[in-house]
Motif scaffolding. Structure first.
Motif, mmCIF file in Angstrom:
data_model
loop_
_atom_site.group_PDB
_atom_site.id
_atom_site.type_symbol
_atom_site.label_atom_id
_atom_site.label_comp_id
_atom_site.label_asym_id
_atom_site.label_seq_id
_atom_site.Cartn_x
_atom_site.Cartn_y
_atom_site.Cartn_z
ATOM 1 N N ASN A 262 47.250 -20.937 65.109
ATOM 2 C CA ASN A 262 47.530 -20.740 63.689
ATOM 3 C C ASN A 262 48.248 -19.415 63.441
ATOM 4 O OD1 ASN A 262 45.366 -19.109 64.337
ATOM 5 N ND2 ASN A 262 44.229 -19.527 62.464
ATOM 6 N N VAL A 263 48.876 -18.895 64.481
ATOM 7 C CA VAL A 263 49.698 -17.680 64.370
ATOM 8 C C VAL A 263 51.038 -17.957 65.050
ATOM 9 C CG1 VAL A 263 47.785 -16.047 64.249
ATOM 10 C CG2 VAL A 263 48.638 -16.765 66.479
ATOM 11 N N SER A 264 52.076 -17.289 64.588
ATOM 12 C CA SER A 264 53.390 -17.422 65.215
ATOM 13 C C SER A 264 54.211 -16.182 64.904
ATOM 14 C CB SER A 264 54.124 -18.675 64.719
ATOM 15 O OG SER A 264 54.371 -18.592 63.325
ATOM 16 N N GLY A 265 55.188 -15.927 65.763
ATOM 17 C CA GLY A 265 56.034 -14.768 65.578
ATOM 18 C C GLY A 265 55.336 -13.474 65.955
ATOM 19 N N GLU A 266 55.847 -12.376 65.427
ATOM 20 C CA GLU A 266 55.329 -11.044 65.752
ATOM 21 C C GLU A 266 54.105 -10.711 64.914
ATOM 22 O OE1 GLU A 266 58.095 -7.523 66.453
ATOM 23 O OE2 GLU A 266 57.126 -6.957 64.554
ATOM 24 N N MET A 267 53.133 -10.038 65.540
ATOM 25 C CA MET A 267 51.901 -9.700 64.837
ATOM 26 C C MET A 267 51.326 -8.412 65.426
ATOM 27 S SD MET A 267 48.595 -12.178 64.324
ATOM 28 C CE MET A 267 47.378 -11.862 63.053
ATOM 29 N N PRO A 268 50.854 -7.473 64.593
ATOM 30 C CA PRO A 268 50.203 -6.279 65.137
ATOM 31 C C PRO A 268 48.981 -6.661 65.973
ATOM 32 C CG PRO A 268 50.727 -5.957 62.821
ATOM 33 C CD PRO A 268 50.974 -7.412 63.123
ATOM 34 N N ASN B 119 41.803 -16.003 64.013
ATOM 35 C CA ASN B 119 43.067 -16.096 64.743
ATOM 36 C C ASN B 119 42.795 -16.798 66.069
ATOM 37 O OD1 ASN B 119 44.310 -14.568 62.711
ATOM 38 N ND2 ASN B 119 43.821 -12.648 63.732
ATOM 39 N N ARG B 120 43.313 -17.989 66.219
ATOM 40 C CA ARG B 120 42.977 -18.796 67.397
ATOM 41 C C ARG B 120 43.462 -18.165 68.689
ATOM 42 N NH1 ARG B 120 44.864 -24.602 64.925
ATOM 43 N NH2 ARG B 120 43.251 -24.764 63.318
ATOM 44 N N LYS B 121 42.698 -18.457 69.742
ATOM 45 C CA LYS B 121 43.009 -17.981 71.081
ATOM 46 C C LYS B 121 43.964 -18.950 71.781
ATOM 47 C CE LYS B 121 40.047 -18.922 74.286
ATOM 48 N NZ LYS B 121 40.855 -19.688 75.275
ATOM 49 N N PRO B 122 44.945 -18.438 72.521
ATOM 50 C CA PRO B 122 45.768 -19.336 73.347
ATOM 51 C C PRO B 122 44.884 -20.095 74.342
ATOM 52 C CG PRO B 122 46.780 -17.178 73.195
ATOM 53 C CD PRO B 122 45.416 -17.047 72.590
ATOM 54 N N HIS B 123 45.339 -21.239 74.786
ATOM 55 C CA HIS B 123 44.570 -22.048 75.721
ATOM 56 C C HIS B 123 44.649 -21.424 77.102
ATOM 57 C CE1 HIS B 123 44.121 -24.917 72.549
ATOM 58 N NE2 HIS B 123 45.418 -25.045 72.429
ATOM 59 N N SER B 124 43.548 -20.794 77.514
ATOM 60 C CA SER B 124 43.482 -20.064 78.776
ATOM 61 C C SER B 124 44.554 -18.969 78.773
ATOM 62 C CB SER B 124 43.653 -21.029 79.946
ATOM 63 O OG SER B 124 43.387 -20.367 81.159
ATOM 64 N N THR B 125 45.052 -18.596 79.949
ATOM 65 C CA THR B 125 46.094 -17.566 80.029
ATOM 66 C C THR B 125 47.411 -18.106 80.565
ATOM 67 O OG1 THR B 125 45.234 -16.935 82.201
ATOM 68 C CG2 THR B 125 44.479 -15.642 80.312
ATOM 69 N N PHE B 126 47.456 -19.409 80.878
ATOM 70 C CA PHE B 126 48.667 -19.921 81.538
ATOM 71 C C PHE B 126 49.860 -20.005 80.589
ATOM 72 C CE2 PHE B 126 47.588 -23.927 79.587
ATOM 73 C CZ PHE B 126 48.774 -24.641 79.533
ATOM 74 N N THR B 127 49.622 -19.929 79.291
ATOM 75 C CA THR B 127 50.725 -19.970 78.323
ATOM 76 C C THR B 127 51.255 -18.577 77.989
ATOM 77 O OG1 THR B 127 49.203 -19.846 76.447
ATOM 78 C CG2 THR B 127 49.780 -22.049 77.249
ATOM 79 N N THR B 128 50.747 -17.563 78.641
ATOM 80 C CA THR B 128 51.010 -16.183 78.224
ATOM 81 C C THR B 128 51.612 -15.357 79.354
ATOM 82 O OG1 THR B 128 49.143 -16.324 76.704
ATOM 83 C CG2 THR B 128 49.961 -14.124 77.219
ATOM 84 N N ASN C 53 37.686 -13.495 82.474
ATOM 85 C CA ASN C 53 38.086 -14.797 81.950
ATOM 86 C C ASN C 53 39.058 -14.546 80.805
ATOM 87 O OD1 ASN C 53 36.516 -14.362 79.570
ATOM 88 N ND2 ASN C 53 34.709 -15.199 80.579
ATOM 89 N N ASP C 54 39.517 -15.610 80.179
ATOM 90 C CA ASP C 54 40.649 -15.445 79.266
ATOM 91 C C ASP C 54 40.354 -14.572 78.054
ATOM 92 O OD1 ASP C 54 38.953 -17.387 78.294
ATOM 93 O OD2 ASP C 54 40.519 -18.779 77.690
ATOM 94 N N ILE C 55 39.196 -14.745 77.412
ATOM 95 C CA ILE C 55 38.916 -13.978 76.200
ATOM 96 C C ILE C 55 38.888 -12.475 76.463
ATOM 97 C CG2 ILE C 55 37.150 -13.475 74.460
ATOM 98 C CD1 ILE C 55 36.645 -16.408 74.167
ATOM 99 N N PRO C 56 38.141 -11.985 77.465
ATOM 100 C CA PRO C 56 38.171 -10.539 77.721
ATOM 101 C C PRO C 56 39.557 -10.006 78.089
ATOM 102 C CG PRO C 56 36.278 -11.526 78.800
ATOM 103 C CD PRO C 56 37.133 -12.646 78.306
ATOM 104 N N ILE C 57 40.356 -10.799 78.807
ATOM 105 C CA ILE C 57 41.705 -10.347 79.163
ATOM 106 C C ILE C 57 42.527 -10.119 77.894
ATOM 107 C CG2 ILE C 57 43.892 -11.021 80.241
ATOM 108 C CD1 ILE C 57 42.219 -12.455 82.386
ATOM 109 N N TYR C 58 42.499 -11.099 76.985
ATOM 110 C CA TYR C 58 43.234 -10.949 75.727
ATOM 111 C C TYR C 58 42.702 -9.770 74.926
ATOM 112 C CZ TYR C 58 45.780 -15.347 76.261
ATOM 113 O OH TYR C 58 46.631 -16.335 76.695
ATOM 114 N N MET C 59 41.387 -9.671 74.813
ATOM 115 C CA MET C 59 40.795 -8.604 74.010
ATOM 116 C C MET C 59 41.168 -7.229 74.538
ATOM 117 S SD MET C 59 36.974 -9.873 72.999
ATOM 118 C CE MET C 59 36.696 -11.088 71.708
#
Length: 265
Positions: free
Chosen positions: A80-86, A98-107, A126-132
């Motif tokens: 539910n997010v797109s484009g640039e975001m702080p 703000n939804r999490k990407p599906h795992s990390t393979f899309t990033t 795992n994916d959530i701590p990596i993103y955080m």
């Protein structure tokens, strides 16, 4: 790191073939070296080129299709997010508002950011701590609307048999993020953020694994001990205690009904 190759479907966009291949390689003109980018099997519509042209981006991500392997059904579950975001804004609502990407393979992550946030020493990877962790580095993140792969959900998913120790390790990593939010003053509502993290983790644990009461109490004690607003956390936990009680009561009834049916036969 990886590189699958650019499908020439983005002729009107900057093409990252050469750049991505070179950056993801384990050698260059000076000899053997580590790859510069943690990448996916897909180039995510030139995400590498985006990182190179925008040094303020911590990562660039995209959408994925969901595949349920038990029945072969596919679901389009878009971010539910797109484009640039702080990064701070995304972290404040992550991963619920703000939804999490599906795992990390899309990033595609910026390697320097991963090093800065200490990914090499993460006890819970795992994916959530990596993103955080990446989001606590500040700057911006970018999201493409394209779907760049398929994320499989199967019956042997880890969520079906999670231990209390695993959940606590996950919460400890989130507590590290909480401390960084406080130290860096990333946003003011950190107690609300922490309540949402507790709520999401306990929901995932109770609804997915149906833990024993002893395992569940072990997790709930940790949550209360490591929270500033203990009454708010107790209120969240009471909700899931009731849910676990009724689920176990229903499961016991079903087992009894099955047993009586077998004896009758």
């Amino acid at each position: 790191a990886g590189f699958q190759g650019q499908r020439q479907w983005t002729d009107w966009k900057p093409n990252g073939d050469f750049t991505e291949a070179l950056m993801c390689s384990t050698f260059d003109w000076n000899g053997i070296r580590e790859a510069y980018v943690v990448a996916t099997e897909n180039d995510a519509c030139n995400a590498v080129a985006m990182l190179l042209s925008h040094p303020e981006y911590s990562f660039v991500s995209a959408n994925a299709m969901i595949l349920y392997t038990q029945n072969g059904e596919r679901e389009q579950r878009l971010l539910n997010v797109s484009g640039e975001m702080p990064a701070a804004n995304y972290l404040e609502g992550f991963p619920f508002r703000n939804r999490k990407p599906h795992s990390t393979f899309t990033t595609v992550f910026r390697r320097s950011v991963l090093r800065e946030v200490g990914m090499d020493h993460m006890p819970m990877v795992n994916d959530i701590p990596i993103y955080m962790r990446c989001l606590t580095a500040g700057g911006y993140v970018f999201f493409f609307e394209d779907e760049v792969g398929i994320y499989r959900i199967h019956d042997a998913n880890i969520s079906k048999s999670i231990s209390a120790d695993f959940i606590i390790a996950n919460l400890e990593e989130k507590a590290v993020i909480l401390n960084r939010i406080k130290e860096k003053n990333i946003f003011a509502g950190y107690n609300t953020w922490w309540s949402w993290q507790i709520n999401g983790t306990i929901s995932y644990y109770v609804l997915g694994s149906q833990p024993s009461w002893s395992e569940y109490r072990k997790v709930t004690r940790w949550c209360i001990q490591h929270s500033e607003e203990k009454d708010a956390i107790r209120k969240i936990l009471r909700k899931y205690t009731k849910s676990l009680f009724y689920n176990k009561k229903w499961a016991a009834k079903m087992r009894l009904k099955t047993l009586l049916h077998i004896q009758k036969d």
